[in-house]
Write an enzyme that holds these catalytic residues in place. Sequence first.
Site, PDB file in Angstrom:
ATOM      1  CG  ASP A 219       8.554  -1.620   5.131  1.00 27.27           C
ATOM      2  OD1 ASP A 219       9.486  -2.368   4.750  1.00 27.27           O
ATOM      3  OD2 ASP A 219       7.369  -1.801   4.813  1.00 27.27           O
ATOM      4  CD  GLU A 220       4.130  -1.728   7.202  1.00 28.06           C
ATOM      5  OE1 GLU A 220       3.042  -1.195   7.424  1.00 28.06           O
ATOM      6  OE2 GLU A 220       4.316  -2.487   6.245  1.00 28.06           O
TER       7      GLU A 220
END
Length: 502
Positions: free
Chosen positions: A316-317
Amino acid sequence: MLLALIACTGAEPAPAEDPLPLPALLPLPVEVRPTEARFTLPDTARVTWSGGGAAEAELLAEALRPATGFDLPVAEGDDGDVVLVVDPGLDLPAEGYTVDVGDTCIRVEAADTDGLFWGTQTVRQLFPVAVFSGSEAIGPWEVPGVHVEDAPRFGWRGFMLDVARHFFDVDEVKLLLDRMALHKLDRLHLHLTDDQGWRIEITAWPLLTEIGGSTEVGGGAGGWYTQADYAEIVAYAAARHIVVVPEVDFPGHAHAALASYAALNEDGTAEDLYTGAPVLSTPLWLDGEATWDFVADVWGEVAAITPGPWVHVGADEAIGVDPDAYATFVPWLQEQVEADGKTLLGWDEIGDATLSPPFQVQHWIDEGRAVTAVGQGATLVASPAEHTYFDMVHDEVARFGQVWAGPVGVEDAYDWEPVPAALVETDVAGVEGALWTELIDSHSKLDFMVWPRLVALAEVGWTPADQRDWADFRVRLGAHGERLSLLGVGYYASPEVDWTAR
Ligand code: TNX
């Protein structure tokens, strides 16, 4: 079923009495049929098991001993006061069970030990609430006659604990596992690494924990699990029919690793440790030679100590990661974990990479990406932040917590549908609640944020959609609060619920 009823019925029908009220069951079983019977657990009671279930019988007896003060010996056989039966020939779905309470015994049947264990959790809830007391309480231990037939809607009923931002030790995790089991939750996802901390021993890279595990948000002492600690958690979870899913979050959220080893950094200098709360998501240096060997080593070791089939690669991210590098890295990760015999799970963002089934996507914020991943053959674990992120503030009253996807009230945690409109039931493995711990630095804060919202999530994962009803759940939860209190759970007494014991 007739046989089972006969087995718990005495020669003489019991004298007619007013039926006992049925205690609140959470999550709500598929079918609950009250009968005229009434069972009283005698002080000589025995728990017996047949066809399997010795360990489950022992755990049930353990749960009933403190409050009743009874010895509750456990033995093989089918002549106990509480009878547990595993019979693979029974026509019950996976994890399904039946409970029959007659005048003379309580009988739990299942085709697998998962189902048997969930059945014993229902049995615990059928006793008077005082059975949840940790010390001897006043009986009689009467149980209303009932026939329960039950099985979960989804196989994946999870909870994620972020032990990276703040560390929670083995005993704290065990306590959480006990409470998860009572609500028939069956996956514990441990977020083991992030910018602020590295929490799992990797023998080939010892500085990850020595340096990366030495602190946490706010600058406290941090901590980490040795591989033996981790094995202890895995075994404790397995005994409660909960599978541990480890997460090592790459290529973003890698700051603690970069602070531990200079060689993982482009400039050859280790980063300073980071103890702030805001998300940093320092990325791995994907052009670095050492980086890929390092990641392969980490996954080799984590996979080797993880008996469960799933591993969570985060992903993620990936702020500042070149999209092409991301699109190369994530499929390579899949190859790595598949070589170790594991199935990859990642957050929404993995929809940007090309992966091959089987794999799973955990949806938190970007449904479009998650749906794209499902289009590639993934199954979905539903964790939409606005319903399942328990680091979010509860409401205007509680104030404490994050706000970006909140507030998340009890009704928000309960009243939602895990299958996105663009997908069908079989695309979805299940649901998962999450506690990110930037702000959560103690077990009491953990309790306050997790409960009772996790009870709501448990019912979303277990109970068929058309049987879920907020008005009804609210009443059952109001009674369940007394159980949580007796168990020492410091839950948030949300004003959305009438807590009967307060
Ligand atoms: C988003 S959810 C994050 C976490 C934070 C959380 C705080 C996700 C995959 N990333 O890194 O802890 O928000 O609410």
